[in-house]
Design a protein around this motif. Structure first.
Motif: not given
Length: 198
Positions: A111, A113, A197-198
């Motif tokens: 991820d 971000k 990332m989820k």
């Protein structure tokens, strides 16, 4: 008279000069240098292994047949390891121009971000594959979080803390290191954060 193969030619060249492997690296052809190490049967310790030995840290080396880049998922399958406990090393560059390393499970996606936030950057982006050797000293598929040319700020995904040991690149194609994630973090000064990332 036995016909000389490409492998024989390379081997003779190394025996005669002793510098061909270094030449490959200098010419930014690390994949050839890696191939020549295999041809010559050189199993010299990688920087990662030397550092672990020097610091007397417990680890296990796992080897597999490989002469080209393999995705981390394939490596885990070859070695019979779970995807959750097998990690890949990703190198990024922040807006500041600094490089950052992220260690995440092979089946997960970084991820960007969350990664940027974890290192105090506005944004980070993956470096180009062709720049891996120049920046880290390692090659694609053999990039370890231990023993890079410079110890960049490193963040390990917090999921690693669930396991007694995790597996990651040993610093060359065909070699993986399995060790305590806590020992790894202490050795390289890494922090644990949620960065996938989820």
């Amino acid at each position: 008279m036995k016909k000389q193969t490409a492998e024989d030619t390379d081997a003779v060249r190394i025996k005669r000069t002793g510098f061909f492997e270094a030449y490959c690296l200098k010419k930014e052809k690390p994949q050839h240098a890696e191939r020549l190490r295999i041809i010559m049967g050189k199993q010299a310790k990688t920087n990662a292994v030397r550092i672990l030995d020097f610091n007397k840290i417990n680890y296990e080396l796992l080897n597999y047949e490989c002469d080209e880049f393999l995705e981390g998922v394939k490596i885990a399958e070859k070695l019979g390891q779970s995807l959750e406990e097998t990690f890949k090393t990703l190198v990024t560059r922040g807006k500041s121009g600094e490089y950052f390393v992220f260690v995440v499970p092979v089946s997960d996606e970084l991820d960007l971000k969350a990664a940027a936030k974890s290192v105090g950057e506005k944004a980070v982006e993956m470096i180009h594959v062709k720049d891996i050797n120049k920046i880290t000293g390692y090659i694609r598929g053999g990039c370890s979080p231990i023993g890079m040319k410079k110890q960049f700020k490193t963040v390990i995904d917090s999921s690693a803390q669930k396991f007694d040991k995790i597996m990651f690149s040993g610093g060359r194609l065909g070699t993986q290191i399995k060790m305590s994630p806590t020992d790894l973090a202490e050795l390289i000064g890494a922090e644990f954060e949620n960065i996938v990332m989820k």
